[in-house]
Design an enzyme around this catalytic site. Structure first.
Site, mmCIF file in Angstrom:
data_model
loop_
_atom_site.group_PDB
_atom_site.id
_atom_site.type_symbol
_atom_site.label_atom_id
_atom_site.label_comp_id
_atom_site.label_asym_id
_atom_site.label_seq_id
_atom_site.Cartn_x
_atom_site.Cartn_y
_atom_site.Cartn_z
ATOM 1 C CB CYS A 98 -0.910 0.008 1.228
ATOM 2 S SG CYS A 98 -1.933 1.504 1.318
ATOM 3 C CB CYS A 101 -2.013 4.639 4.010
ATOM 4 S SG CYS A 101 -2.314 4.678 5.772
ATOM 5 C CB SER A 102 -0.727 0.908 6.542
ATOM 6 O OG SER A 102 -1.786 1.656 7.119
ATOM 7 C CB CYS A 103 -4.941 -0.415 2.396
ATOM 8 S SG CYS A 103 -5.542 1.269 2.565
#
Lengths: 192, 113
Positions: A98, A101-103
């Site tokens: 991702c 971000c951090s999905c």
């Protein structure tokens, strides 16, 4: 930036008090949510992978609709973004990142690991994926293509790794035990 | 367009701080692959964000907007969940769910752990 002088731990203390006061979230609800989130773990994804390796119909369902396949395993998916499943095959390896971000496919793997959220991982995955895999001890043959897939807030991905050689006749529970978190993101591959 | 040309272009275009795909300054940084356990602070912030989402108070997209609106030095300095707390507070104040004054008062005097 507002409240720039406050430490974030104090901000959390203030938020906790205000949300309780307003009836938005009380301590019991927060504790319940923490317990539910802690319960999600890579073992759930590993069980899906092992079943896909041993059950042709389930494999077809998983590749067509990851959300339905997770639900068929009893994993709660309601209200969560759709889950897509990327099938590794001879000559084609998948890697999930991702970049913004951090999905992460949290419903089936739990909290994202630290490295997944790091700037170095996010930067390298889309530019030097083969070298990145080496940092995880994964050396792919030159003739294996790497397809990098960028997750978003609205769509999550997991990898269905190839079943390793030397596992003929293994049942799903034994197979699930060799599938690690990184195998389902594509930084590692399962081995025996 | 070849991949190299695309990469060159990407390096020349101004990028937001969170838009990290292929960013050169991080390409030489080793990935820390060691496990890092979450602490109680991290878990509570995560749980609160989920509850706010489930109750329609604040969406995950708003969380991201709040994170991306942080000053770059703050974004780089703060841990993952410290960014989240700052974002949640800003968005809830912006939406009028809570006031800045009340948050400050409770942060300083509220009963905490």
């Amino acid at each position: 930036m507002i409240l720039g002088d406050l430490d974030e731990r104090d901000m959390l203390k203030g938020l906790r008090a205000l949300l309780a006061e307003q009836g938005i979230a009380n301590a019991a609800e927060i504790a319940e949510r923490i317990a539910a989130t802690d319960a999600a773990n890579p073992g759930q994804g590993a069980a899906m992978v092992a079943r896909a390796w041993t059950d042709r119909e389930f494999r077809a369902l998983m590749l067509a609709d990851g959300t339905k396949a997770a639900e068929a395993m009893g994993i709660p998916m309601r209200g969560l973004p759709p889950l897509g499943v990327l099938e590794n095959v001879p000559g084609l390896h998948h890697l999930v990142v991702c970049t913004l971000c951090s999905c992460y496919p949290r419903a089936v793997l739990g909290y994202p690991p630290f490295w997944y959220k790091s700037a170095a991982y996010r930067a390298k995955a889309v530019r030097t994926p083969r070298a990145l895999l080496r940092e995880f001890g994964t050396e792919l043959a030159r003739d294996v293509a790497i397809r990098v897939v960028d997750s978003t807030a609205d769509y999550r991905w997991m990898v269905l790794p190839e079943r390793p050689a030397g596992t003929d006749g293994w049942d799903a529970a034994r197979l699930a035990a060799i599938v690690r978190e990184g195998d389902m993101i594509g930084v590692t591959v399962p081995s025996v | 367009m070849s991949n190299d040309v695309a990469a060159d272009l990407a390096d020349r275009v101004p990028r937001a701080m969170h838009d990290l795909g292929g960013v050169p300054r991080f390409l030489c940084e080793a990935v820390d692959t060691a496990p890092h356990a979450l602490d109680d602070f991290d878990r509570e912030v995560d749980a609160i964000r989920q509850i706010l989402g489930a109750k329609g108070v604040m969406s995950v997209d708003e969380l991201r907007r709040g994170i991306e609106a942080l000053p770059e030095d703050v974004y780089r300095r703060l841990s993952y969940y410290r960014r989240w707390v700052r974002s949640i507070a800003s968005i809830l104040i912006e939406k009028g769910v809570i006031s800045e004054a009340a948050l400050r008062a409770h942060a300083i005097s509220g009963a905490g752990r």
